[in-house]
Motif scaffolding. Structure first.
Motif, PDB file in Angstrom:
ATOM      1  N   VAL A   1      -3.406  17.066  -5.509  1.00 48.63           N
ATOM      2  CA  VAL A   1      -2.693  16.480  -4.379  1.00 48.63           C
ATOM      3  C   VAL A   1      -2.398  15.032  -4.743  1.00 48.63           C
ATOM      4  O   VAL A   1      -3.294  14.272  -5.105  1.00 48.63           O
ATOM      5  N   LYS A   2      -1.130  14.673  -4.642  1.00 49.85           N
ATOM      6  CA  LYS A   2      -0.690  13.325  -4.991  1.00 49.85           C
ATOM      7  C   LYS A   2      -0.239  12.614  -3.721  1.00 49.85           C
ATOM      8  O   LYS A   2       0.600  13.119  -2.980  1.00 49.85           O
ATOM      9  N   LEU A   3      -0.814  11.453  -3.462  1.00 48.06           N
ATOM     10  CA  LEU A   3      -0.428  10.609  -2.334  1.00 48.06           C
ATOM     11  C   LEU A   3       0.378   9.445  -2.886  1.00 48.06           C
ATOM     12  O   LEU A   3      -0.093   8.726  -3.776  1.00 48.06           O
ATOM     13  N   THR A   4       1.577   9.254  -2.382  1.00 49.24           N
ATOM     14  CA  THR A   4       2.410   8.130  -2.792  1.00 49.24           C
ATOM     15  C   THR A   4       2.510   7.167  -1.616  1.00 49.24           C
ATOM     16  O   THR A   4       3.012   7.531  -0.554  1.00 49.24           O
ATOM     17  N   ILE A   5       2.002   5.971  -1.815  1.00 46.97           N
ATOM     18  CA  ILE A   5       1.970   4.947  -0.777  1.00 46.97           C
ATOM     19  C   ILE A   5       3.068   3.942  -1.091  1.00 46.97           C
ATOM     20  O   ILE A   5       3.143   3.425  -2.208  1.00 46.97           O
ATOM     21  N   THR A   6       3.933   3.676  -0.116  1.00 45.83           N
ATOM     22  CA  THR A   6       5.008   2.704  -0.313  1.00 45.83           C
ATOM     23  C   THR A   6       4.863   1.561   0.678  1.00 45.83           C
ATOM     24  O   THR A   6       4.542   1.776   1.847  1.00 45.83           O
ATOM     25  N   HIS A   7       5.099   0.367   0.164  1.00 43.25           N
ATOM     26  CA  HIS A   7       4.936  -0.844   0.937  1.00 43.25           C
ATOM     27  C   HIS A   7       5.748  -1.944   0.275  1.00 43.25           C
ATOM     28  O   HIS A   7       6.049  -1.863  -0.909  1.00 43.25           O
ATOM     29  N   SER A   8       6.087  -2.997   1.010  1.00 40.74           N
ATOM     30  CA  SER A   8       6.957  -4.036   0.448  1.00 40.74           C
ATOM     31  C   SER A   8       6.203  -5.203  -0.182  1.00 40.74           C
ATOM     32  O   SER A   8       6.814  -6.011  -0.866  1.00 40.74           O
ATOM     33  N   ALA A   9       4.916  -5.320   0.052  1.00 45.53           N
ATOM     34  CA  ALA A   9       4.200  -6.507  -0.435  1.00 45.53           C
ATOM     35  C   ALA A   9       2.832  -6.132  -0.988  1.00 45.53           C
ATOM     36  O   ALA A   9       2.268  -5.110  -0.643  1.00 45.53           O
ATOM     37  N   ASN A  10       2.331  -6.995  -1.836  1.00 43.53           N
ATOM     38  CA  ASN A  10       0.984  -6.839  -2.376  1.00 43.53           C
ATOM     39  C   ASN A  10       0.505  -8.225  -2.812  1.00 43.53           C
ATOM     40  O   ASN A  10       0.486  -8.548  -3.980  1.00 43.53           O
ATOM     41  N   ASN A  11       0.164  -9.031  -1.802  1.00 43.46           N
ATOM     42  CA  ASN A  11      -0.342 -10.365  -2.105  1.00 43.46           C
ATOM     43  C   ASN A  11      -1.532 -10.682  -1.211  1.00 43.46           C
ATOM     44  O   ASN A  11      -1.918  -9.864  -0.376  1.00 43.46           O
ATOM     45  N   PHE A  12      -2.095 -11.834  -1.376  1.00 44.07           N
ATOM     46  CA  PHE A  12      -3.306 -12.240  -0.664  1.00 44.07           C
ATOM     47  C   PHE A  12      -3.181 -12.105   0.852  1.00 44.07           C
ATOM     48  O   PHE A  12      -4.133 -11.781   1.543  1.00 44.07           O
ATOM     49  N   PHE A  13      -1.983 -12.336   1.398  1.00 45.61           N
ATOM     50  CA  PHE A  13      -1.780 -12.326   2.845  1.00 45.61           C
ATOM     51  C   PHE A  13      -1.293 -10.984   3.386  1.00 45.61           C
ATOM     52  O   PHE A  13      -1.436 -10.704   4.565  1.00 45.61           O
ATOM     53  N   HIS A  14      -0.680 -10.152   2.544  1.00 43.20           N
ATOM     54  CA  HIS A  14       0.042  -8.983   3.037  1.00 43.20           C
ATOM     55  C   HIS A  14      -0.137  -7.836   2.045  1.00 43.20           C
ATOM     56  O   HIS A  14       0.410  -7.867   0.951  1.00 43.20           O
ATOM     57  N   TYR A  15      -0.885  -6.811   2.444  1.00 45.21           N
ATOM     58  CA  TYR A  15      -1.246  -5.744   1.501  1.00 45.21           C
ATOM     59  C   TYR A  15      -1.661  -4.485   2.260  1.00 45.21           C
ATOM     60  O   TYR A  15      -1.870  -4.512   3.477  1.00 45.21           O
ATOM     61  N   ILE A  16      -1.793  -3.375   1.558  1.00 43.61           N
ATOM     62  CA  ILE A  16      -2.362  -2.139   2.112  1.00 43.61           C
ATOM     63  C   ILE A  16      -3.867  -2.353   2.224  1.00 43.61           C
ATOM     64  O   ILE A  16      -4.506  -2.747   1.254  1.00 43.61           O
ATOM     65  N   ASN A  17      -4.433  -2.118   3.414  1.00 41.74           N
ATOM     66  CA  ASN A  17      -5.882  -2.334   3.539  1.00 41.74           C
ATOM     67  C   ASN A  17      -6.693  -1.042   3.583  1.00 41.74           C
ATOM     68  O   ASN A  17      -7.897  -1.087   3.401  1.00 41.74           O
ATOM     69  N   TRP A  18      -6.056   0.115   3.790  1.00 41.75           N
ATOM     70  CA  TRP A  18      -6.779   1.381   3.634  1.00 41.75           C
ATOM     71  C   TRP A  18      -5.820   2.551   3.502  1.00 41.75           C
ATOM     72  O   TRP A  18      -4.686   2.488   3.945  1.00 41.75           O
ATOM     73  N   VAL A  19      -6.337   3.592   2.876  1.00 45.63           N
ATOM     74  CA  VAL A  19      -5.634   4.875   2.713  1.00 45.63           C
ATOM     75  C   VAL A  19      -6.686   5.959   2.881  1.00 45.63           C
ATOM     76  O   VAL A  19      -7.799   5.814   2.379  1.00 45.63           O
ATOM     77  N   TYR A  20      -6.342   7.035   3.588  1.00 45.81           N
ATOM     78  CA  TYR A  20      -7.292   8.154   3.666  1.00 45.81           C
ATOM     79  C   TYR A  20      -6.567   9.482   3.524  1.00 45.81           C
ATOM     80  O   TYR A  20      -5.365   9.581   3.739  1.00 45.81           O
TER      81      TYR A  20
END
Length: 127
Positions: free
Chosen positions: A47-66
């Motif tokens: 099973v492959k989960l693909t997470i998409t988001h516009s940012a990945n920095n100290f202030f703005h990031y993905i904080n969890w996936v389940y």
């Protein structure tokens, strides 16, 4: 205005814009599930989960996936400002044994904008 006051003013404006301009660039975390739709009893599926988001920095990031399998948490990844995902968009893979048909539910969350909501997928077991 002295140099220190000017720097403080600039920093204050920068922080204000950073946290108040985000509706222009708002991006809730999105996730997709990729796996076979059917699998043989006793097999194992990837099973492959693909997470998409516009940012990945100290202030703005993905904080969890389940990922939940038949309502129970099967896998979870927690992140923080100091331990962020590898990229703004990334994948996670897990192998799941097939003993019956299974319902998958996955969700990802952005620390500022939240989630697009859970995504569901079903794998039917073939005898």
């Amino acid at each position: 205005m002295n140099s220190l006051k000017r720097r403080r003013l600039f920093f204050s404006i920068f922080i204000f814009l950073l946290f108040n301009a985000h509706p222009l660039y708002a991006d809730k975390a999105a996730i997709t599930i990729t796996s076979p739709e059917t699998a043989a009893k006793g097999s194992e599926v990837l099973v492959k989960l693909t997470i998409t988001h516009s940012a990945n920095n100290f202030f703005h990031y993905i904080n969890w996936v389940y990922l939940k399998v038949n309502g129970k948490e099967f896998a979870r990844w927690d992140y923080s400002s100091g331990k962020r995902p590898e990229e703004a968009s990334f994948t996670k893979e897990v192998k799941i044994p097939i003993t019956a048909s299974i319902d998958l539910v996955a969700e990802a969350n952005c620390n500022l904008h939240g989630s697009n909501g859970p995504v569901k997928w079903k794998i039917e077991m073939k005898e």
